[in-house]
Design a protein around this motif. Structure first.
Motif, PDB file in Angstrom:
ATOM      1  N   HIS A 127       0.655  -1.200  -0.101  1.00  0.00           N
ATOM      2  CA  HIS A 127       0.069   0.143   0.120  1.00  0.00           C
ATOM      3  C   HIS A 127       0.919   1.254   0.111  1.00  0.00           C
ATOM      4  N   GLU A 128       1.698   1.225   0.806  1.00  0.00           N
ATOM      5  CA  GLU A 128       2.958   2.373   0.765  1.00  0.00           C
ATOM      6  C   GLU A 128       3.404   2.555  -0.633  1.00  0.00           C
ATOM      7  N   ARG A 129       3.914   1.617  -1.238  1.00  0.00           N
ATOM      8  CA  ARG A 129       4.346   1.698  -2.694  1.00  0.00           C
ATOM      9  C   ARG A 129       3.371   2.231  -3.433  1.00  0.00           C
ATOM     10  N   GLU A 130       2.116   1.864  -3.427  1.00  0.00           N
ATOM     11  CA  GLU A 130       1.016   2.262  -4.397  1.00  0.00           C
ATOM     12  C   GLU A 130       0.682   3.820  -3.987  1.00  0.00           C
ATOM     13  N   HIS A 131       0.731   4.296  -2.627  1.00  0.00           N
ATOM     14  CA  HIS A 131       0.491   5.387  -2.386  1.00  0.00           C
ATOM     15  C   HIS A 131       1.665   6.501  -2.885  1.00  0.00           C
ATOM     16  N   ASN A 132       2.743   6.221  -2.867  1.00  0.00           N
ATOM     17  CA  ASN A 132       3.883   7.068  -2.903  1.00  0.00           C
ATOM     18  C   ASN A 132       4.416   6.897  -4.282  1.00  0.00           C
ATOM     19  N   ALA A 133       4.004   5.784  -5.165  1.00  0.00           N
ATOM     20  CA  ALA A 133       4.657   5.731  -6.546  1.00  0.00           C
ATOM     21  C   ALA A 133       3.280   5.763  -7.399  1.00  0.00           C
ATOM     22  N   LEU A 134       2.611   4.761  -7.287  1.00  0.00           N
ATOM     23  CA  LEU A 134       1.406   4.565  -8.367  1.00  0.00           C
ATOM     24  C   LEU A 134       0.462   5.564  -8.473  1.00  0.00           C
ATOM     25  N   ALA A 135      -0.111   6.089  -7.418  1.00  0.00           N
ATOM     26  CA  ALA A 135      -1.186   7.074  -7.191  1.00  0.00           C
ATOM     27  C   ALA A 135      -0.683   8.400  -7.888  1.00  0.00           C
ATOM     28  N   MET A 136       0.730   8.349  -7.637  1.00  0.00           N
ATOM     29  CA  MET A 136       1.356   9.757  -8.223  1.00  0.00           C
ATOM     30  C   MET A 136       1.548   9.832  -9.814  1.00  0.00           C
ATOM     31  N   GLU A 137       1.579   8.512 -10.192  1.00  0.00           N
ATOM     32  CA  GLU A 137       2.264   8.220 -11.839  1.00  0.00           C
ATOM     33  C   GLU A 137       0.967   8.112 -12.504  1.00  0.00           C
ATOM     34  N   LEU A 138      -0.264   7.582 -12.127  1.00  0.00           N
ATOM     35  CA  LEU A 138      -1.441   7.359 -13.044  1.00  0.00           C
ATOM     36  C   LEU A 138      -2.294   8.796 -13.021  1.00  0.00           C
ATOM     37  N   PRO A 139      -2.923   8.995 -13.949  1.00  0.00           N
ATOM     38  CA  PRO A 139      -3.671  10.137 -14.232  1.00  0.00           C
ATOM     39  C   PRO A 139      -4.787  10.338 -13.097  1.00  0.00           C
ATOM     40  N   GLU A 140      -5.001  11.181 -12.569  1.00  0.00           N
ATOM     41  CA  GLU A 140      -6.117  11.525 -11.447  1.00  0.00           C
ATOM     42  C   GLU A 140      -7.357  11.093 -12.137  1.00  0.00           C
ATOM     43  N   ALA A 141      -7.701  11.531 -13.084  1.00  0.00           N
ATOM     44  CA  ALA A 141      -9.160  11.301 -14.035  1.00  0.00           C
ATOM     45  C   ALA A 141      -9.271   9.926 -13.879  1.00  0.00           C
ATOM     46  N   LEU A 142      -8.170   9.074 -14.455  1.00  0.00           N
ATOM     47  CA  LEU A 142      -8.333   7.753 -14.769  1.00  0.00           C
ATOM     48  C   LEU A 142      -8.664   7.088 -13.471  1.00  0.00           C
ATOM     49  N   GLN A 143      -7.990   7.381 -12.260  1.00  0.00           N
ATOM     50  CA  GLN A 143      -8.272   6.877 -10.953  1.00  0.00           C
ATOM     51  C   GLN A 143      -9.485   7.160 -10.586  1.00  0.00           C
ATOM     52  N   ALA A 144      -9.910   8.267 -10.475  1.00  0.00           N
ATOM     53  CA  ALA A 144     -11.355   8.841 -10.225  1.00  0.00           C
ATOM     54  C   ALA A 144     -12.432   7.914 -11.077  1.00  0.00           C
ATOM     55  N   GLN A 145     -12.042   7.816 -12.371  1.00  0.00           N
ATOM     56  CA  GLN A 145     -12.971   7.045 -13.066  1.00  0.00           C
ATOM     57  C   GLN A 145     -13.283   5.680 -12.669  1.00  0.00           C
ATOM     58  N   VAL A 146     -11.901   5.048 -12.859  1.00  0.00           N
ATOM     59  CA  VAL A 146     -12.035   3.424 -12.304  1.00  0.00           C
ATOM     60  C   VAL A 146     -12.322   3.351 -10.968  1.00  0.00           C
ATOM     61  N   TRP A 147     -12.242   3.979 -10.020  1.00  0.00           N
ATOM     62  CA  TRP A 147     -12.615   3.561  -8.615  1.00  0.00           C
ATOM     63  C   TRP A 147     -14.182   3.849  -8.519  1.00  0.00           C
ATOM     64  N   ALA A 148     -14.721   4.965  -9.292  1.00  0.00           N
ATOM     65  CA  ALA A 148     -16.111   5.146  -9.247  1.00  0.00           C
ATOM     66  C   ALA A 148     -16.900   4.137  -9.872  1.00  0.00           C
ATOM     67  N   ARG A 149     -16.218   3.719 -10.925  1.00  0.00           N
ATOM     68  CA  ARG A 149     -17.141   2.669 -11.632  1.00  0.00           C
ATOM     69  C   ARG A 149     -17.184   1.337 -10.848  1.00  0.00           C
ATOM     70  N   VAL A 150     -16.203   0.804  -9.884  1.00  0.00           N
ATOM     71  CA  VAL A 150     -16.447  -0.267  -9.096  1.00  0.00           C
ATOM     72  C   VAL A 150     -16.984  -0.033  -7.734  1.00  0.00           C
ATOM     73  N   GLY A 151     -17.690   1.429  -7.762  1.00  0.00           N
ATOM     74  CA  GLY A 151     -18.501   1.719  -6.769  1.00  0.00           C
ATOM     75  C   GLY A 151     -17.841   1.825  -5.020  1.00  0.00           C
ATOM     76  N   THR A 152     -16.469   2.220  -5.159  1.00  0.00           N
ATOM     77  CA  THR A 152     -16.062   2.314  -3.881  1.00  0.00           C
ATOM     78  C   THR A 152     -15.768   3.889  -3.520  1.00  0.00           C
ATOM     79  N   GLN A 153     -15.978   4.695  -4.314  1.00  0.00           N
ATOM     80  CA  GLN A 153     -16.045   6.219  -4.062  1.00  0.00           C
ATOM     81  C   GLN A 153     -17.434   6.910  -3.799  1.00  0.00           C
ATOM     82  N   GLU A 154     -17.158   8.111  -3.221  1.00  0.00           N
ATOM     83  CA  GLU A 154     -18.452   8.708  -2.939  1.00  0.00           C
ATOM     84  C   GLU A 154     -19.240   9.266  -4.118  1.00  0.00           C
TER      85      GLU A 154
END
Length: 154
Positions: A127-154
């Motif tokens: 999780h630390e690796r994902e927070h410090n690298a992956l989350a910073m390297e992927l486009p934020e819009a992609l992250q928002a779209q993907v996690w919203a599709r699986v219903g885990t975001q508000e």
């Protein structure tokens, strides 16, 4: 890496998974091994969904030159799954034949908690690796779209 903060999507997902694992471990400590097993199975389903989302929808978008190659995340996912399977097998054995007295129940709970240590350690570092690298390297819009599709975001 720049000074901006990571988007919250991985953090929220990981907190949700951690809450489930924590509830499971509290039931282990309390000696309710049947309920602990049910919670562990629910956590593993949520974890499998989380891993599938990362592997199928996010990691393919990891840019060239990323701090960690997609293979690192995939190997960690495999390790987490293996450790979770081992913990599940230990707990299934206990749930099938629970301890008969209070002292044995406490010893069994301690052994299960000790046995889950490696799993928790690998998850924490992953999780630390994902927070410090992956989350910073992927486009934020992609992250928002993907996690919203699986219903885990508000």
């Amino acid at each position: 890496m720049d000074e901006r903060s990571a988007p919250p999507y991985f953090q929220r997902e990981h907190e949700r998974l951690e809450e489930q694992l924590h509830a499971h471990l509290l039931n282990v400590i309390g000696g309710d091994f049947v309920q602990a097993l049910a919670q562990l199975q629910a956590w593993r389903q949520a974890l499998a969904q989380h891993i599938a989302v990362e592997e199928q929808q996010l990691l393919p978008h990891l840019p060239e030159g990323a701090r960690w190659a997609a293979r690192v995340y995939l190997l960690e996912h495999e390790r987490i799954d293996l450790l979770a399977e081992e913990h599940t097998a230990r707990l299934q054995a206990v749930a099938a034949s629970p301890p008969t007295d209070a002292l044995q129940q406490r010893r069994t709970a301690l052994a299960l908690i000790d046995g889950a240590h490696a799993l928790r350690h690998v998850i924490e570092h992953h999780h630390e690796r994902e927070h410090n690298a992956l989350a910073m390297e992927l486009p934020e819009a992609l992250q928002a779209q993907v996690w919203a599709r699986v219903g885990t975001q508000e």
